[in-house]
Design a protein around this motif. Structure first.
Motif, PDB file in Angstrom:
ATOM      1  N   TYR A  87       4.528  -6.342   4.614  1.00  0.00           N
ATOM      2  CA  TYR A  87       3.968  -4.995   4.483  1.00  0.00           C
ATOM      3  C   TYR A  87       2.577  -4.950   5.104  1.00  0.00           C
ATOM      4  O   TYR A  87       1.881  -5.968   5.178  1.00  0.00           O
ATOM      5  CB  TYR A  87       3.861  -4.594   3.011  1.00  0.00           C
ATOM      6  N   GLY A  89      -0.990  -2.395   4.882  1.00  0.00           N
ATOM      7  CA  GLY A  89      -1.679  -1.267   4.259  1.00  0.00           C
ATOM      8  C   GLY A  89      -3.171  -1.372   4.493  1.00  0.00           C
ATOM      9  O   GLY A  89      -3.627  -2.181   5.299  1.00  0.00           O
ATOM     10  N   LEU A  97      -4.756  -1.864  -2.708  1.00  0.00           N
ATOM     11  CA  LEU A  97      -4.612  -1.100  -1.481  1.00  0.00           C
ATOM     12  C   LEU A  97      -4.807   0.390  -1.724  1.00  0.00           C
ATOM     13  O   LEU A  97      -4.604   0.893  -2.847  1.00  0.00           O
ATOM     14  CB  LEU A  97      -3.221  -1.328  -0.878  1.00  0.00           C
ATOM     15  N   ASN A 102       0.623   1.390   2.013  1.00  0.00           N
ATOM     16  CA  ASN A 102       1.358   0.136   2.132  1.00  0.00           C
ATOM     17  C   ASN A 102       2.780   0.399   2.601  1.00  0.00           C
ATOM     18  O   ASN A 102       3.570   1.022   1.898  1.00  0.00           O
ATOM     19  CB  ASN A 102       1.386  -0.599   0.787  1.00  0.00           C
ATOM     20  N   GLU A 170       1.010  -1.874  -4.353  1.00  0.00           N
ATOM     21  CA  GLU A 170      -0.325  -1.479  -3.894  1.00  0.00           C
ATOM     22  C   GLU A 170      -1.401  -1.929  -4.866  1.00  0.00           C
ATOM     23  O   GLU A 170      -2.568  -2.081  -4.496  1.00  0.00           O
ATOM     24  CB  GLU A 170      -0.382   0.028  -3.662  1.00  0.00           C
TER      25      GLU A 170
END
Length: 401
Positions: A87, A89, A97, A102, A170
């Motif tokens: 991923y 982000g 994040l 993300n 996140e």
């Protein structure tokens, strides 16, 4: 001290939108994509891998662009490594994040990628914009990794690790282990504005940023990247390919500059200029390396860069009197090498880091206000002075046609 281009070229809050990912096929492994490198680091063997491990790595980009792609490296592995979830982000704080940024990356349309030993792989483009100077976070999970691990030991950046696959999260709640290295990730590129190029800094621990402040992006290439973003120079991308302890001629702390030139430098997308700042480790090691041998190494790098159609800027070797390995014999080699860099005409341009960093009262010693404390590595102020000394026009080949 700029030379003619005819000789030089001879020889996401980011707007990584929350739209559904629309993957497009990636090129074959080791084939650079179209675009420009916005962040890079040099790969090396940094220990042994562990299965079912997640790594959340923070990197600071340079040039803005669209459709980011990452490169994962298994260059020093002795067996294939699989990444089953990756991923990208934008950092909020620590391992947390920015909400909604993300997003999962794919590889040739698949959510997972297996990279053979010695190889690299690029992700598919991730639609959306990435602003300049973003704190990008790449999270990866390796379900069954084993054997030597490829990465970059001295990141000068806090990143995070965890057990299991937490890449989609996140929140930073499960990313509680802090790490000071980057694992497997060695490049990020984007599709930048037309005619945009990049410079790659090929160097040792000074370029790698030792003695600069961790987490504040105060390595000299970081300061250079910020200068470039504020100008109309077509070169905007900056990749830091420094390795602490690296030498021009001999392997040891990473492959030598000669042996890693293709992978770490010439393979990167959009590179217009190579900035060569190495040599002090060859000199201070007292292995019998002569000035002529080091000069021959520089010449080989220059020729190979020119054959690839790129320019090369040479930087003089900085003073290091006071470091335990300094002695008059090493200093004599440094002086001879620097005379070659300044006066030979082999480089397309020269940046004189020696004159920028040295004390006016003792040219063999670093200016105390620039000294990080060990007499060889500049502090933040010295790093900025180095970046400020670079002629930005020397980085753009097209400007000299």
């Amino acid at each position: 001290m700029t030379r003619r281009i005819t000789r030089a070229c001879r020889l996401l809050v980011v707007t990584l939108t929350a739209a559904v990912l629309q993957a497009t096929p990636a090129p074959a492994a080791d084939s650079p994509p179209d675009g420009v490198i916005t962040w890079g680091t040099s790969a090396d063997r940094i220990g042994d891998a562990a299965a079912d491990r997640g790594y959340r790595m923070v990197v600071h980009t340079s040039v803005a662009g669209r459709d980011l792609r990452i490169r994962l490296s298994n260059a020093f592995g002795d067996r294939p490594v699989t990444f089953d979830s990756v991923y990208a982000g934008i950092q909020q704080e620590g391992a947390e994040l920015v909400r909604g940024t993300n997003r999962q990356l794919t590889f040739d349309g698949s959510r997972s990628a297996t990279v053979p030993a010695g190889a690299t792989v690029y992700s598919d483009p991730l639609p959306g914009k990435l602003p300049a100077q973003s704190d990008l976070v790449v999270s990866i999970h390796t379900p069954d990794a084993a054997g030597p691990i490829t990465g970059h030991w001295m990141a000068m950046q806090t990143s995070y690790a965890t057990e299991g696959d937490r890449t989609a999260e996140e929140s930073g709640a499960h990313w509680t282990d802090t790490i000071g290295s980057w694992f497997y990730l060695d490049a990020v590129s984007v599709r930048a504005a037309a005619h945009t190029g990049a410079v790659v800094a090929l160097g040792d621990s000074i370029t790698d940023g030792w003695q600069s402040t961790t987490d504040l992006n105060r390595r000299w290439p970081d300061y250079l990247a910020r200068r470039l973003q504020r100008t109309d120079n077509a070169v905007k991308g900056v990749a830091n390919e420094g390795i602490a302890g690296n030498k021009v001629l001999a392997d040891g702390a990473g492959l030598s500059a000669l042996n890693r030139l293709d992978r770490d430098v010439l393979s990167q997308p959009g590179v217009r200029t190579v900035f060569l700042f190495e040599g002090v480790n060859d000199i201070k090691a007292h292995t019998g390396v002569t000035a002529q041998e080091l000069i021959d190494g520089y010449r080989e790098i220059v020729d190979r860069v020119h054959e690839a159609g790129k320019c090369v800027v040479g930087a003089t070797v900085a003073p290091f009197k006071g470091w335990p390995e300094w002695d008059p014999a090493a200093e004599a080699v440094r002086q001879e090498v620097n005379q070659f860099i300044r006066n030979s005409g082999e480089f397309d341009a020269v940046t004189d880091f020696d004159r920028i960093l040295r004390s006016p009262y003792d040219h063999e010693r670093m200016l105390p206000s620039f000294d990080g404390g060990d007499h060889i590595h500049p502090n933040d102020k010295g790093m900025q002075a180095m970046a400020d000394a670079v002629d930005l026009g020397s980085l753009d080949c097209t400007s000299r046609r």
